[in-house]
Design a protein around this motif. Sequence first.
Motif, PDB file in Angstrom:
ATOM      1  N   ILE A  85     -46.637 -76.618 -18.773  1.00 57.11           N
ATOM      2  CA  ILE A  85     -45.924 -75.472 -17.706  1.00 57.11           C
ATOM      3  C   ILE A  85     -46.894 -75.492 -16.575  1.00 57.11           C
ATOM      4  O   ILE A  85     -48.096 -75.637 -16.700  1.00 57.11           O
ATOM      5  N   VAL A 111     -47.401 -73.819 -12.719  1.00 54.02           N
ATOM      6  CA  VAL A 111     -47.365 -72.576 -11.835  1.00 54.02           C
ATOM      7  C   VAL A 111     -47.521 -73.296 -10.431  1.00 54.02           C
ATOM      8  O   VAL A 111     -48.549 -73.701 -10.087  1.00 54.02           O
ATOM      9  N   TYR A 125     -41.832 -77.209 -17.657  1.00 47.94           N
ATOM     10  CA  TYR A 125     -41.220 -75.977 -17.128  1.00 47.94           C
ATOM     11  C   TYR A 125     -41.893 -75.344 -16.016  1.00 47.94           C
ATOM     12  O   TYR A 125     -43.208 -75.226 -15.994  1.00 47.94           O
ATOM     13  N   TYR A 126     -41.342 -75.083 -14.943  1.00 47.87           N
ATOM     14  CA  TYR A 126     -41.919 -74.473 -13.709  1.00 47.87           C
ATOM     15  C   TYR A 126     -41.855 -73.092 -13.496  1.00 47.87           C
ATOM     16  O   TYR A 126     -40.786 -72.438 -13.622  1.00 47.87           O
ATOM     17  N   PHE A 127     -42.904 -72.502 -12.846  1.00 43.36           N
ATOM     18  CA  PHE A 127     -42.832 -71.048 -12.298  1.00 43.36           C
ATOM     19  C   PHE A 127     -43.172 -71.215 -11.030  1.00 43.36           C
ATOM     20  O   PHE A 127     -44.143 -71.720 -10.497  1.00 43.36           O
ATOM     21  N   GLY A 130     -36.903 -74.594 -14.089  1.00 45.19           N
ATOM     22  CA  GLY A 130     -38.071 -73.359 -14.038  1.00 45.19           C
ATOM     23  C   GLY A 130     -37.454 -71.975 -13.592  1.00 45.19           C
ATOM     24  O   GLY A 130     -36.242 -72.043 -13.686  1.00 45.19           O
ATOM     25  N   LYS A 135     -46.490 -64.875 -16.984  1.00 42.76           N
ATOM     26  CA  LYS A 135     -45.150 -65.282 -17.610  1.00 42.76           C
ATOM     27  C   LYS A 135     -45.512 -66.784 -18.233  1.00 42.76           C
ATOM     28  O   LYS A 135     -45.032 -66.839 -19.406  1.00 42.76           O
ATOM     29  N   ALA A 136     -46.327 -67.703 -17.508  1.00 42.65           N
ATOM     30  CA  ALA A 136     -46.529 -68.868 -18.136  1.00 42.65           C
ATOM     31  C   ALA A 136     -47.346 -68.896 -19.462  1.00 42.65           C
ATOM     32  O   ALA A 136     -46.916 -69.542 -20.429  1.00 42.65           O
ATOM     33  N   LYS A 137     -48.310 -67.791 -19.726  1.00 41.43           N
ATOM     34  CA  LYS A 137     -48.905 -67.835 -20.864  1.00 41.43           C
ATOM     35  C   LYS A 137     -48.408 -67.178 -21.774  1.00 41.43           C
ATOM     36  O   LYS A 137     -48.290 -67.651 -23.102  1.00 41.43           O
ATOM     37  N   LYS A 177     -44.996 -67.725 -22.216  1.00 38.85           N
ATOM     38  CA  LYS A 177     -44.109 -68.940 -22.747  1.00 38.85           C
ATOM     39  C   LYS A 177     -44.918 -70.065 -23.487  1.00 38.85           C
ATOM     40  O   LYS A 177     -44.164 -70.725 -24.144  1.00 38.85           O
ATOM     41  N   ALA A 178     -46.303 -70.040 -23.264  1.00 44.89           N
ATOM     42  CA  ALA A 178     -47.121 -71.298 -23.914  1.00 44.89           C
ATOM     43  C   ALA A 178     -47.402 -71.005 -25.385  1.00 44.89           C
ATOM     44  O   ALA A 178     -47.710 -69.934 -25.619  1.00 44.89           O
ATOM     45  N   ILE A 232     -51.064 -75.304 -19.425  1.00 42.24           N
ATOM     46  CA  ILE A 232     -50.590 -74.622 -18.281  1.00 42.24           C
ATOM     47  C   ILE A 232     -51.557 -75.139 -16.870  1.00 42.24           C
ATOM     48  O   ILE A 232     -52.628 -75.161 -16.753  1.00 42.24           O
TER      49      ILE A 232
END
Length: 429
Positions: free
Chosen positions: A340, A342, A363-365, A391, A403-405, A407-408, A414
């Motif tokens: 992931i 960011v 997957y991108y934020f 993303g 949000k990444a955390k 999802k992971a 990340i």
Amino acid sequence: MTYKETLDYLFNALPMFQRVGATAFKKDLSNTIQLCTHLGNPERKFQAVHVAGTNGKGSTSHAICAVLMEAGYNVGLYTSPHLKSFTERIKVNGQEISEDDVVNFVSINQDFLEKVKPSFFEMTVGMAFWYFAKKGVDIAVVEVGMGGRFDSTNVIHPKLCVITNIGWDHMQFLGNTLTQIAGEKGGIIKQGVPVVISQKQDEIKEVFINLAKEKSAPIFFAEEEYEVKPSTNFSTDLRNYTIRKGAFSYSVSMDLLGVYQGRNLPGILKSCEVLRTLGYNIKDSHIKSGLMQIGRLTGLKGRWQVLAQSPLVVCDTGHNEDGIQLLMDQINNTSHEKLIMVLGMVNDKDVSKVMSLLPKTAYYFFCQANIPRALEAATLAEKAFEMGLKGEIEKDVNVAIEKAKKKAGPKDMIFIGGSTFVVAEIKDL
């Protein structure tokens, strides 16, 4: 003025390239020369190592500083940009300039600053040199901001020049070919002053040879002398390297965990060797101990910095084509399940070239730093989607990280980066 009022004055009254971009850049050293003259030419009151390059100049500057500190010298360090605090830019023996000294410098020189209107960077360079002279440093390691020939730091006459790497960055200012960019970076080479070139890049080698010849400057291509191989054995705190020079072989460890630091090592080691020939008492033990504690001694942050485990969270300030490629290589060689990212960038980079290096399986934020120069997260996402990346948009850097955390999974990774200014906004840095 209070410290906060002083910073507000500096950020608002003086153009700052990191925030506004091209309007703050000037191909002219006249403002810096005027400021140094006004300050009594502090740049003549200390010895210096001058470090330029596209990638690696910050890490190299901090590493040389750490070695000199271990050798017992009183060492100044000037770097840019800062991540968390303005005072990070100016240090003596790893201690940041005090807020009181920043206020004092501006208060004493405010009339001059308002008359000449130097850029934020020009003013900061003047402040650094004033502070180093005031502190009586034995030697200062001075990192070039951008380019070299017209960079504000290029008013010094150093004992040693170091050029780390030439890559594609700031082409609108430095030129559209590596030869042109190398010519600008090589502008720090001075009459009779030895210059160390960290990496041997065949297409631009002659540029440096010719510049050094014009200046009667001894030139050393560090990679031709030092062979560096990363060891497969490394802890969570140190990365080990095997160094070969001629018939001799030995090992060193660095607390900077990015594999790309191996590219900086030849230049760092050769710089220490040249400084020895210039009379600096640098022993092998100083080099080894300095390299093992660069972060602790100098406060360097944001270079493959591990922020958490399970999931693995890493940030890095690499932001141009070459830097991102090296980061992708390390990510691919780091154990993880899902990736992931960011990601945020600034609006004057070649986004398409960077995007082409990014994995489509991640997957991108998409976020943006809180500076005028930031590329809008929506614009970044649009370009990414066009290139097949997947993303979502979350403008706020720290909300994107949270949000990444969520999802992971525990075995995922990340990565936070794309811009120095995205890394600078990380709450837990």
